[in-house]
Design a protein around this motif. Structure first.
Motif, PDB file in Angstrom:
ATOM      1  N   ASN A  36       3.845   7.036   1.756  1.00  0.00           N
ATOM      2  CA  ASN A  36       4.610   6.204   0.832  1.00  0.00           C
ATOM      3  C   ASN A  36       3.737   5.097   0.238  1.00  0.00           C
ATOM      4  N   ARG A  47       3.886   1.656  -2.380  1.00  0.00           N
ATOM      5  CA  ARG A  47       4.694   0.665  -3.085  1.00  0.00           C
ATOM      6  C   ARG A  47       4.022   0.389  -4.429  1.00  0.00           C
ATOM      7  N   PHE A  68       6.337   8.640  -3.105  1.00  0.00           N
ATOM      8  CA  PHE A  68       5.920   9.362  -1.908  1.00  0.00           C
ATOM      9  C   PHE A  68       4.957  10.469  -2.331  1.00  0.00           C
ATOM     10  N   ASP A  95       9.117   2.838  -5.004  1.00  0.00           N
ATOM     11  CA  ASP A  95       8.321   3.595  -4.044  1.00  0.00           C
ATOM     12  C   ASP A  95       8.001   4.981  -4.585  1.00  0.00           C
TER      13      ASP A  95
END
Length: 230
Positions: A122, A124, A147, A145
Protein backbone atom coordinates in the motif's frame (compact mmCIF):
# COMPACT_ATOMS: atom_id res chain seq x y z
CA UNK A 1 35.73 18.26 -30.87
CA UNK A 2 39.48 17.46 -31.22
CA UNK A 3 39.70 16.55 -27.55
CA UNK A 4 36.61 14.37 -27.81
CA UNK A 5 38.03 12.55 -30.84
CA UNK A 6 41.36 12.04 -29.06
CA UNK A 7 39.64 10.64 -25.97
CA UNK A 8 37.58 8.29 -28.15
CA UNK A 9 40.71 7.09 -29.94
CA UNK A 10 42.49 6.45 -26.65
CA UNK A 11 39.48 4.53 -25.32
CA UNK A 12 39.32 2.38 -28.45
CA UNK A 13 43.04 1.60 -28.26
CA UNK A 14 42.79 0.79 -24.55
CA UNK A 15 39.80 -1.51 -24.92
CA UNK A 16 40.38 -3.28 -28.19
CA UNK A 17 43.97 -2.52 -29.22
CA UNK A 18 45.01 -1.45 -32.70
CA UNK A 19 43.54 -3.32 -35.71
CA UNK A 20 45.91 -4.86 -38.27
CA UNK A 21 45.80 -5.08 -42.07
CA UNK A 22 44.55 -1.54 -42.63
CA UNK A 23 46.37 -0.81 -45.92
CA UNK A 24 43.37 -1.31 -48.17
CA UNK A 25 40.71 -2.44 -45.71
CA UNK A 26 37.19 -0.91 -45.71
CA UNK A 27 36.38 2.25 -43.82
CA UNK A 28 35.00 1.96 -40.27
CA UNK A 29 31.23 1.82 -39.73
CA UNK A 30 29.30 4.04 -37.34
CA UNK A 31 27.20 2.27 -34.70
CA UNK A 32 24.08 3.19 -32.75
CA UNK A 33 22.04 1.14 -30.31
CA UNK A 34 18.58 0.99 -28.76
CA UNK A 35 17.34 -0.66 -25.58
CA UNK A 36 13.86 -1.93 -24.77
CA UNK A 37 13.62 -3.56 -21.37
CA UNK A 38 16.41 -6.14 -21.38
CA UNK A 39 16.57 -6.38 -25.18
CA UNK A 40 19.27 -4.45 -27.04
CA UNK A 41 19.75 -3.87 -30.77
CA UNK A 42 23.07 -2.63 -32.17
CA UNK A 43 22.99 -1.17 -35.68
CA UNK A 44 25.74 0.13 -37.93
CA UNK A 45 26.10 1.93 -41.22
CA UNK A 46 26.67 -0.02 -44.40
CA UNK A 47 30.29 0.21 -45.57
CA UNK A 48 30.78 0.06 -49.38
CA UNK A 49 32.80 -2.98 -50.37
CA UNK A 50 32.48 -4.69 -47.00
CA UNK A 51 31.46 -8.35 -47.14
CA UNK A 52 31.32 -9.04 -43.41
CA UNK A 53 31.23 -7.39 -40.00
CA UNK A 54 32.67 -8.27 -36.63
CA UNK A 55 31.04 -7.23 -33.33
CA UNK A 56 33.37 -6.78 -30.35
CA UNK A 57 32.26 -6.39 -26.76
CA UNK A 58 33.84 -5.96 -23.33
CA UNK A 59 32.36 -5.58 -19.84
CA UNK A 60 31.94 -2.29 -18.02
CA UNK A 61 34.07 -1.80 -15.99
CA UNK A 62 36.78 -3.02 -18.35
CA UNK A 63 38.88 -5.80 -16.81
CA UNK A 64 41.56 -6.37 -19.46
CA UNK A 65 42.13 -7.86 -22.93
CA UNK A 66 41.08 -11.33 -21.83
CA UNK A 67 37.55 -10.05 -21.25
CA UNK A 68 37.04 -8.97 -24.88
CA UNK A 69 34.69 -11.10 -26.92
CA UNK A 70 33.82 -11.01 -30.61
CA UNK A 71 31.15 -12.31 -32.93
CA UNK A 72 31.34 -12.70 -36.71
CA UNK A 73 27.87 -11.56 -37.75
CA UNK A 74 28.22 -11.91 -41.53
CA UNK A 75 26.98 -9.25 -43.89
CA UNK A 76 24.11 -7.92 -41.78
CA UNK A 77 23.87 -4.36 -40.40
CA UNK A 78 22.35 -5.04 -36.99
CA UNK A 79 22.49 -7.49 -34.12
CA UNK A 80 19.95 -8.05 -31.32
CA UNK A 81 20.30 -9.86 -28.01
CA UNK A 82 18.41 -10.34 -24.78
CA UNK A 83 20.57 -9.43 -21.79
CA UNK A 84 19.78 -9.17 -18.07
CA UNK A 85 19.14 -6.43 -15.56
CA UNK A 86 22.38 -4.74 -14.60
CA UNK A 87 24.28 -5.92 -17.71
CA UNK A 88 26.78 -3.32 -18.92
CA UNK A 89 29.07 -3.56 -21.98
CA UNK A 90 31.23 -1.59 -24.38
CA UNK A 91 30.59 -2.52 -28.02
CA UNK A 92 32.30 -1.74 -31.35
CA UNK A 93 32.10 -3.05 -34.90
CA UNK A 94 34.64 -3.62 -37.68
CA UNK A 95 33.90 -3.94 -41.40
CA UNK A 96 35.82 -6.54 -43.37
CA UNK A 97 36.60 -7.72 -46.89
CA UNK A 98 39.26 -9.90 -48.52
CA UNK A 99 41.99 -7.45 -47.53
CA UNK A 100 41.19 -7.46 -43.82
CA UNK A 101 39.19 -5.53 -41.29
CA UNK A 102 38.67 -1.81 -40.85
CA UNK A 103 39.52 0.34 -37.91
CA UNK A 104 37.05 0.13 -35.05
CA UNK A 105 33.81 2.03 -35.14
CA UNK A 106 32.87 4.48 -32.44
CA UNK A 107 32.34 2.74 -29.08
CA UNK A 108 28.83 2.24 -27.72
CA UNK A 109 28.12 1.89 -24.02
CA UNK A 110 25.17 -0.36 -23.22
CA UNK A 111 23.69 -0.60 -19.73
CA UNK A 112 20.49 -2.45 -18.84
CA UNK A 113 18.73 -0.70 -15.97
CA UNK A 114 18.05 -2.59 -12.75
CA UNK A 115 14.73 -2.54 -10.97
CA UNK A 116 15.71 -1.08 -7.61
CA UNK A 117 12.49 -1.11 -5.62
CA UNK A 118 9.75 -3.46 -4.54
CA UNK A 119 6.43 -1.72 -5.20
CA UNK A 120 4.28 -4.42 -3.62
CA UNK A 121 1.96 -3.10 -0.94
CA UNK A 122 0.00 0.00 0.00
CA UNK A 123 1.20 3.50 -0.95
CA UNK A 124 -0.17 6.77 0.41
CA UNK A 125 -0.45 9.10 -2.57
CA UNK A 126 -0.66 12.89 -2.23
CA UNK A 127 -1.97 14.53 -5.39
CA UNK A 128 -1.90 18.19 -6.38
CA UNK A 129 -4.40 19.31 -9.00
CA UNK A 130 -2.85 21.05 -11.98
CA UNK A 131 -4.21 22.54 -15.21
CA UNK A 132 -7.70 21.28 -16.09
CA UNK A 133 -10.96 22.21 -17.78
CA UNK A 134 -13.07 20.48 -15.14
CA UNK A 135 -13.56 23.44 -12.80
CA UNK A 136 -11.17 22.06 -10.18
CA UNK A 137 -9.05 24.55 -8.24
CA UNK A 138 -5.40 24.35 -9.27
CA UNK A 139 -3.14 23.63 -6.32
CA UNK A 140 -5.72 21.68 -4.33
CA UNK A 141 -4.19 18.66 -2.58
CA UNK A 142 -5.81 15.42 -1.56
CA UNK A 143 -4.69 11.97 -0.47
CA UNK A 144 -5.71 8.47 -1.43
CA UNK A 145 -4.29 4.96 -1.16
CA UNK A 146 -2.92 2.90 -4.04
CA UNK A 147 -2.29 -0.82 -3.65
CA UNK A 148 0.53 -2.01 -5.93
CA UNK A 149 1.28 -5.55 -7.05
CA UNK A 150 4.58 -6.17 -8.84
CA UNK A 151 5.82 -9.28 -10.63
CA UNK A 152 9.15 -8.66 -12.33
CA UNK A 153 8.67 -5.63 -14.56
CA UNK A 154 4.88 -5.95 -14.61
CA UNK A 155 2.93 -3.72 -12.21
CA UNK A 156 -0.75 -3.37 -11.37
CA UNK A 157 -2.38 -0.92 -8.98
CA UNK A 158 -5.78 -0.43 -7.39
CA UNK A 159 -6.47 3.24 -6.67
CA UNK A 160 -8.87 4.94 -4.29
CA UNK A 161 -11.66 4.78 -6.89
CA UNK A 162 -11.12 1.00 -7.14
CA UNK A 163 -9.90 1.41 -10.70
CA UNK A 164 -7.47 -1.28 -11.86
CA UNK A 165 -4.37 0.14 -13.54
CA UNK A 166 -1.67 -1.93 -15.21
CA UNK A 167 1.67 -1.31 -16.84
CA UNK A 168 5.40 -1.86 -16.63
CA UNK A 169 8.48 -0.63 -14.83
CA UNK A 170 11.94 -0.30 -16.37
CA UNK A 171 14.76 0.64 -14.07
CA UNK A 172 13.45 3.45 -11.88
CA UNK A 173 10.57 4.61 -14.10
CA UNK A 174 7.17 3.14 -14.78
CA UNK A 175 3.80 3.82 -16.34
CA UNK A 176 0.28 2.56 -15.62
CA UNK A 177 -2.92 2.84 -17.64
CA UNK A 178 -6.63 2.49 -16.87
CA UNK A 179 -9.44 2.80 -19.40
CA UNK A 180 -13.17 2.22 -19.22
CA UNK A 181 -16.04 2.85 -21.58
CA UNK A 182 -19.73 1.99 -21.64
CA UNK A 183 -22.75 3.47 -23.38
CA UNK A 184 -22.86 6.44 -20.98
CA UNK A 185 -19.27 7.31 -20.05
CA UNK A 186 -15.67 7.12 -21.19
CA UNK A 187 -12.76 7.38 -18.74
CA UNK A 188 -8.99 6.90 -18.77
CA UNK A 189 -6.05 7.44 -16.41
CA UNK A 190 -2.38 7.49 -17.34
CA UNK A 191 0.18 7.45 -14.53
CA UNK A 192 3.90 8.02 -15.05
CA UNK A 193 6.19 7.71 -12.04
CA UNK A 194 9.79 7.63 -10.88
CA UNK A 195 11.13 5.62 -7.95
CA UNK A 196 13.15 7.86 -5.65
CA UNK A 197 15.56 7.05 -2.81
CA UNK A 198 13.96 6.49 0.56
CA UNK A 199 11.10 4.31 -0.72
CA UNK A 200 9.19 7.20 -2.28
CA UNK A 201 7.59 7.88 -5.67
CA UNK A 202 6.92 11.01 -7.67
CA UNK A 203 5.01 11.39 -10.90
CA UNK A 204 2.02 12.67 -12.79
CA UNK A 205 -1.53 11.53 -13.51
CA UNK A 206 -3.54 12.44 -16.60
CA UNK A 207 -7.27 11.85 -16.05
CA UNK A 208 -9.84 12.12 -18.82
CA UNK A 209 -13.58 11.74 -18.37
CA UNK A 210 -16.53 12.25 -20.70
CA UNK A 211 -20.23 11.89 -20.00
CA UNK A 212 -21.62 10.84 -23.37
CA UNK A 213 -25.13 11.88 -22.43
CA UNK A 214 -23.89 15.34 -21.43
CA UNK A 215 -22.25 16.07 -24.76
CA UNK A 216 -18.83 15.66 -26.32
CA UNK A 217 -16.85 17.91 -23.91
CA UNK A 218 -14.20 15.90 -22.14
CA UNK A 219 -12.93 16.76 -18.66
CA UNK A 220 -9.11 16.65 -18.66
CA UNK A 221 -7.23 16.93 -15.37
CA UNK A 222 -3.46 16.93 -14.90
CA UNK A 223 -2.10 16.22 -11.42
CA UNK A 224 1.33 15.76 -9.90
CA UNK A 225 1.88 13.43 -6.97
CA UNK A 226 4.27 12.04 -4.40
CA UNK A 227 3.84 8.76 -2.57
CA UNK A 228 5.29 6.92 0.38
CA UNK A 229 4.91 3.26 1.25
CA UNK A 230 2.57 2.85 4.20
Amino acid sequence: MKNKSLISAILIATLFGFPLNLVSAPSAPVITHSISGTSVTISWTNVPGASEYKLLYAPIPYTGPESIGSLDVGGVNSFSANLWEGASFYVAVQAGDNSGFSEYSNIGEITIATTVADLNGNWRVTQTWGPNNCGYTIGTKFEEDFFFTQSGNTVTALDGDLDDLSGNITGTTGSLLYSYEDEDTKESKTINFTILPGNTLSGSILWKYRDKEGGSIECILNTSFTAIKS
